[in-house]
Design an enzyme around this catalytic site. Structure first.
Site, PDB file in Angstrom:
ATOM      1  N   CYS A 236       0.800  -1.242   0.000  1.00 40.55           N
ATOM      2  CA  CYS A 236       0.000   0.000   0.000  1.00 40.55           C
ATOM      3  C   CYS A 236       0.826   1.283   0.000  1.00 40.55           C
ATOM      4  O   CYS A 236       0.661   2.114  -0.897  1.00 40.55           O
ATOM      5  CB  CYS A 236      -0.954  -0.009   1.195  1.00 40.55           C
ATOM      6  SG  CYS A 236      -2.227  -1.269   1.043  1.00 40.55           S
TER       7      CYS A 236
ATOM      8  N   LYS B 229       6.579  -6.694   6.834  1.00 43.25           N
ATOM      9  CA  LYS B 229       6.371  -6.478   8.264  1.00 43.25           C
ATOM     10  C   LYS B 229       6.140  -7.840   8.891  1.00 43.25           C
ATOM     11  O   LYS B 229       5.959  -8.840   8.168  1.00 43.25           O
ATOM     12  CB  LYS B 229       5.197  -5.533   8.524  1.00 43.25           C
ATOM     13  CG  LYS B 229       3.857  -6.108   8.085  1.00 43.25           C
ATOM     14  CD  LYS B 229       2.730  -5.098   8.185  1.00 43.25           C
ATOM     15  CE  LYS B 229       2.236  -4.993   9.590  1.00 43.25           C
ATOM     16  NZ  LYS B 229       0.928  -4.279   9.652  1.00 43.25           N
TER      17      LYS B 229
HETATM   18  N1  LIG Z   1      -3.449  -5.274   1.615  1.00 40.66           N
HETATM   19  C1  LIG Z   1      -3.761  -4.301   2.452  1.00 40.66           C
HETATM   20  O1  LIG Z   1      -3.234  -4.220   3.570  1.00 40.66           O
HETATM   21  C2  LIG Z   1      -4.778  -3.253   2.063  1.00 40.66           C
HETATM   22  C3  LIG Z   1      -5.352  -2.446   3.069  1.00 40.66           C
HETATM   23  C4  LIG Z   1      -6.305  -1.489   2.683  1.00 40.66           C
HETATM   24  C5  LIG Z   1      -6.651  -1.332   1.357  1.00 40.66           C
HETATM   25  N2  LIG Z   1      -6.076  -2.138   0.411  1.00 40.66           N
HETATM   26  C6  LIG Z   1      -6.500  -1.970  -0.983  1.00 40.66           C
HETATM   27  O2  LIG Z   1      -7.415  -3.021  -1.297  1.00 40.66           O
HETATM   28  C7  LIG Z   1      -7.282  -3.417  -2.667  1.00 40.66           C
HETATM   29  C8  LIG Z   1      -6.987  -4.905  -2.755  1.00 40.66           C
HETATM   30  O3  LIG Z   1      -5.755  -5.150  -2.096  1.00 40.66           O
HETATM   31  P1  LIG Z   1      -5.295  -6.632  -1.687  1.00 40.66           P
HETATM   32  O4  LIG Z   1      -4.028  -6.473  -0.931  1.00 40.66           O
HETATM   33  O5  LIG Z   1      -6.435  -7.368  -1.088  1.00 40.66           O
HETATM   34  O6  LIG Z   1      -4.984  -7.240  -3.138  1.00 40.66           O
HETATM   35  P2  LIG Z   1      -4.667  -8.781  -3.508  1.00 40.66           P
HETATM   36  O7  LIG Z   1      -3.784  -8.720  -4.668  1.00 40.66           O
HETATM   37  O8  LIG Z   1      -4.246  -9.508  -2.269  1.00 40.66           O
HETATM   38  O9  LIG Z   1      -6.087  -9.385  -3.926  1.00 40.66           O
HETATM   39  C9  LIG Z   1      -6.798  -8.999  -5.033  1.00 40.66           C
HETATM   40  C10 LIG Z   1      -7.574 -10.211  -5.543  1.00 40.66           C
HETATM   41  O10 LIG Z   1      -8.445  -9.786  -6.600  1.00 40.66           O
HETATM   42  C11 LIG Z   1      -8.500 -10.816  -7.563  1.00 40.66           C
HETATM   43  N3  LIG Z   1      -9.060 -10.262  -8.802  1.00 40.66           N
HETATM   44  C12 LIG Z   1      -8.483  -9.453  -9.727  1.00 40.66           C
HETATM   45  N4  LIG Z   1      -9.353  -9.147 -10.707  1.00 40.66           N
HETATM   46  C13 LIG Z   1     -10.518  -9.772 -10.401  1.00 40.66           C
HETATM   47  C14 LIG Z   1     -11.794  -9.838 -11.015  1.00 40.66           C
HETATM   48  N5  LIG Z   1     -12.069  -9.208 -12.165  1.00 40.66           N
HETATM   49  N6  LIG Z   1     -12.748 -10.603 -10.436  1.00 40.66           N
HETATM   50  C15 LIG Z   1     -12.514 -11.262  -9.279  1.00 40.66           C
HETATM   51  N7  LIG Z   1     -11.322 -11.225  -8.647  1.00 40.66           N
HETATM   52  C16 LIG Z   1     -10.341 -10.480  -9.195  1.00 40.66           C
HETATM   53  C17 LIG Z   1      -7.080 -11.302  -7.635  1.00 40.66           C
HETATM   54  O11 LIG Z   1      -7.001 -12.606  -8.210  1.00 40.66           O
HETATM   55  C18 LIG Z   1      -6.694 -11.302  -6.137  1.00 40.66           C
HETATM   56  O12 LIG Z   1      -6.988 -12.525  -5.521  1.00 40.66           O
HETATM   57  C19 LIG Z   1      -6.181  -2.517  -3.244  1.00 40.66           C
HETATM   58  O13 LIG Z   1      -6.774  -1.389  -3.808  1.00 40.66           O
HETATM   59  C20 LIG Z   1      -5.393  -2.107  -2.007  1.00 40.66           C
HETATM   60  O14 LIG Z   1      -4.735  -0.881  -2.192  1.00 40.66           O
HETATM   61  C21 LIG Z   1      -5.164  -3.097   0.727  1.00 40.66           C
END
Ligand SMILES: NC(=O)c1ccc[n+]([C@@H]2O[C@H](COP(=O)([O-])OP(=O)(O)OC[C@H]3O[C@@H](n4cnc5c(N)ncnc54)[C@H](O)[C@@H]3O)[C@@H](O)[C@H]2O)c1
Length: 423
Positions: free
Chosen positions: A256, A317
């Site tokens: 992030c 982390k």
């Molecule tokens: N990881 C964190 O700590 C965190 C915290 C707050 C916000 N976010 C935000 O949340 C969002 C997701 O982050 P994340 O870390 O969970 O990502 P991630 O990469 O862990 O997970 C995303 C998932 O979406 C799936 N995906 C992609 N396209 C798709 C579609 N068309 N249909 C269904 N599934 C699909 C991928 O296969 C993957 O499993 C980002 O915008 C990130 O900035 C992340």
């Protein structure tokens, strides 16, 4: 209770789905990754996150949580569709919205009337409009509900958030989204989408600023002979400053902060504001990674070429298995490029990593090493047998980029010790 489709079952989507099911909602989690979905259907958790396995098992057993491939089978009768797909950094630093748009285009024709689409992904101002356009449905409200969970305590954070932020043009849609969190005692901020989207970026940018600030102060401490631990403690007791995020380290990373700080710089730039302060925060972080790599090279006598360097900690982390944008990997790349042989251990058992040897025992990592670099703040490193470490290394040098180990105990055993911000 509501029917919720969660699109994207990664760190955020899986936590969101499991927690909403725990709160009593009927949840179906969707992903395009067939292998991930098959594992989740069997109750296998693809990520390391405390308490997640119990919630997923509970949801599967109670029939309130399902996992499917493809949105078509998930959204036909949903009340809410949560978008939790990636928003990676685009080529120009801005957030790449292609995953969001693709998911919205896919579910648009399938959503029932009255459904609400919710953006939980971190997205720049204006993204609710982008989603509205991609859905192609004027009857569907799009709401922003950014997520603030921390990896490593995601379940706790989702169920005990500091605040819930809801950004909507349509007040009845905002109230519907708020009702999903019934039973969670947290302040709820209902605002417009642009403000909700800005809150998320501004919060991450501020946290990154705090870390870069304390890393910069640590550099000053090294230069003037002060101890950053005492300096941070003395600062943190001021309630206007607080103790959180005042720990120096190898720099921030993860999935992030790097992309969100750059996206915020870009959002400001596009709006005609030069966010010089935040650019400085990014520069300090880049320099911090270099500073830690240089400390390791110095400890090895000015060159790591052909030398074995032990690394404890690979994840960005502790208490997560997430390697994305990990400072540890950046520092390792730097060392490998200079000819180091890196042997690393991480408690999350990350599997093979190109260019280095990953071992499953912290003592195997230090065998024959000239320098031990501690790069992630895993608690278990504190309690390891330092006599054994001393016996296994060919030279007694430690660079502790998290100020985690017992410096006095190491010095007593004849180690050269370099922390961050303390001599
Ligand atoms: N990881 C964190 O700590 C965190 C915290 C707050 C916000 N976010 C935000 O949340 C969002 C997701 O982050 P994340 O870390 O969970 O990502 P991630 O990469 O862990 O997970 C995303 C998932 O979406 C799936 N995906 C992609 N396209 C798709 C579609 N068309 N249909 C269904 N599934 C699909 C991928 O296969 C993957 O499993 C980002 O915008 C990130 O900035 C992340």
């Amino acid at each position: 209770m509501s029917k919720i489709a969660v699109i994207g079952t990664g760190y955020v989507g899986l936590t969101t789905g499991a927690c909403f099911a725990h709160l009593g909602h009927d949840v179906v989690c969707v992903d395009i990754d067939e292998d991930k979905v098959a594992r989740l259907q069997r109750g296998e958790i693809p990520i390391l996150e405390a308490g997640l396995d119990n919630l997923v098992r509970e949801g599967l057993q109670d029939g309130r949580l399902r996992f499917v491939v493809g949105a078509a089978t998930a959204v036909g009768d949903c009340d809410f569709a949560y978008l939790c797909v990636p928003t990676p950094q685009g080529a120009d630093g801005s957030a790449d919205l292609s995953y969001i748009e693709e998911a919205a285009r896919e579910i648009g024709p399938l959503l029932p009337a009255e459904a609400v689409v919710v953006n939980k992904s971190t997205v720049p101002v204006g993204s609710t409009r982008v989603v509205e356009r991609a859905l192609g449905r004027s009857d569907i409200a799009v709401v922003s509900n950014p997520e603030f969970l921390r990896e490593g305590s995601a379940i706790h954070d989702f169920l005990n958030p500091d605040r819930i932020v809801i950004g909507a043009e349509d007040q009845s849609a905002a109230v519907k989204v708020q009702s999903l969190y019934m039973g969670i005692p947290a302040p709820v901020i209902v605002t417009d989408p642009a403000s909700a989207e800005t809150i998320k970026y501004a919060a991450n940018a501020f946290l990154a600023t705090k870390i870069s600030f304390i890393n910069a102060v640590a550099a000053v401490c090294e230069a003037v002979g002060a101890d950053i631990k005492d300096v941070a403690l003395g600062m943190g007791y001021d309630t206007r400053i607080g103790h959180e995020f005042l720990k120096p380290g190898p720099g921030w990373g993860g999935s992030c902060f790097p992309k969100d700080t750059r996206a915020m710089v870009r959002i400001a730039e596009d709006a005609g504001y030069d966010f010089d302060l935040l650019k400085g925060v990014v520069t300090v972080n880049d320099e911090q990674l270099q500073r830690v790599a240089a400390k390791i090279v110095d400890m090895a006598g000015g060159s790591v070429n052909g030398k074995r360097i032990a690394v404890w900690g690979l994840t960005f982390k502790a208490r997560t298995d997430d390697l994305r944008e990990s400072p540890s990997l950046f520092i390792i790349d730097h060392l490998v490029a200079q000819g180091a042989e890196v042997r690393a251990f991480d408690p999350s058992a990350p599997g093979p990593i190109e260019g280095i040897e990953v071992v499953d025992d912290p003592f195997a990592a230090v065998e024959g090493a000239e320098v031990l670099a501690v790069l992630t703040e895993w608690d278990e490193f504190r309690w390891l047998d330092l006599d054994k470490v001393a016996d296994l290394m060919v030279a007694r040098n430690v660079v502790d980029a998290r100020n985690l180990l017992d410096r006095a105990a190491l010095v007593r055993r004849g180690f050269e010790y370099q922390g961050i911000g303390r001599n």
